[in-house]
Design a protein around this motif. Structure first.
Motif, PDB file in Angstrom:
ATOM      1  N   GLU A 171       3.767 -54.311  60.104  1.00  0.00           N
ATOM      2  CA  GLU A 171       4.021 -53.102  59.322  1.00  0.00           C
ATOM      3  C   GLU A 171       5.089 -53.300  58.256  1.00  0.00           C
ATOM      4  N   CYS A 172       6.198 -53.913  58.639  1.00  0.00           N
ATOM      5  CA  CYS A 172       7.298 -54.050  57.688  1.00  0.00           C
ATOM      6  C   CYS A 172       8.259 -55.141  58.131  1.00  0.00           C
ATOM      7  N   ARG A 173       9.181 -55.451  57.237  1.00  0.00           N
ATOM      8  CA  ARG A 173      10.184 -56.492  57.477  1.00  0.00           C
ATOM      9  C   ARG A 173      11.563 -55.893  57.214  1.00  0.00           C
ATOM     10  N   TYR A 174      12.524 -56.267  58.055  1.00  0.00           N
ATOM     11  CA  TYR A 174      13.896 -55.800  57.900  1.00  0.00           C
ATOM     12  C   TYR A 174      14.809 -57.013  57.875  1.00  0.00           C
ATOM     13  N   CYS A 218      11.195 -52.064  55.759  1.00  0.00           N
ATOM     14  CA  CYS A 218      11.071 -50.944  56.700  1.00  0.00           C
ATOM     15  C   CYS A 218      11.722 -49.699  56.106  1.00  0.00           C
ATOM     16  N   GLU A 219      11.040 -48.555  56.236  1.00  0.00           N
ATOM     17  CA  GLU A 219      11.479 -47.328  55.579  1.00  0.00           C
ATOM     18  C   GLU A 219      12.626 -46.618  56.283  1.00  0.00           C
ATOM     19  N   PRO A 229       6.329 -55.026  53.142  1.00  0.00           N
ATOM     20  CA  PRO A 229       7.256 -54.003  52.648  1.00  0.00           C
ATOM     21  C   PRO A 229       8.495 -53.904  53.528  1.00  0.00           C
TER      22      PRO A 229
END
Length: 198
Positions: free
Chosen positions: A146-149, A51-52, A49
């Motif tokens: 956790e996430c990808r940017y 990154c938020e 996902p």
């Protein structure tokens, strides 16, 4: 008739090979399978996902960008898969210029060691779109990211991808990198803290 067709096909293939060689194309450039393999691996990495909170991560990336452009630089060659991992990339604020060892004609892979001195989230920033896999050195268990940017060029033109993982202090991790294309087998790696455990 079949022999005549086979001879024509053979001559056509030979002509294409000579044309490519005459134009300076390498075997890798002429092989569409390598690009397809690379893009399929990239598609799997994009399942992470986004990154938020990109605003907070942008500050980390902007700081890392200074190191990507001005150093300090540390050239390292990753350990081949299956070999002891003696290359350490734990120094903060350092742009590691990683080179992956060649395993076969279309395969590069290697590992480096990372030992965080604090527990928390870490941003692994790369000058390529390809990602990495993180394993606990002692157990071989893979650590979930956790996430990808995806780093925009207006934020930093020297870095392309940031991956976030939650790691424990004083635990050695092996960072594994792979590549099909030689253009992704040499890249910059910068690791910065992205958040502490409270």
């Amino acid at each position: 008739m079949m022999l005549k067709f086979a001879v024509k096909q053979s001559l056509l293939a030979t002509g294409v090979a000579l044309l490519l060689a005459g134009c300076g194309a390498t075997v890798e450039e002429a092989s569409p399978d390598t690009a397809a393999m690379e893009s399929s691996e990239d598609a799997l990495l994009n399942l992470l996902p986004a990154c938020e909170e990109p605003e907070e991560l942008e500050h980390v990336v902007e700081h890392a960008c200074l190191h990507a452009e001005y150093g300090p630089f540390e050239p390292v060659t990753a350990a081949a898969l299956g070999a002891p991992v003696l290359v350490d990339v734990s120094q903060a604020h350092t742009a590691y210029q990683v080179t992956l060892p060649k395993r076969s004609q279309f395969n590069y892979a290697g590992r480096v060691s990372f030992l965080p001195d604090e527990s928390g989230e870490f941003a692994f920033m790369l000058s390529r779109h390809r990602g990495l896999r993180i394993f606990e050195a002692a157990t071989g268990i893979e650590v979930a990211q956790e996430c990808r940017y995806n780093i925009a060029t207006n934020v930093c033109s020297s870095l392309k991808t940031a991956l976030i993982a939650d790691l424990e202090a004083d635990t050695e991790y092996h960072l594994e990198f792979r590549s099909v294309l030689p253009s992704n087998a040499a890249f910059t790696l910068i690791i910065e803290e992205a958040g502490h455990h409270h």
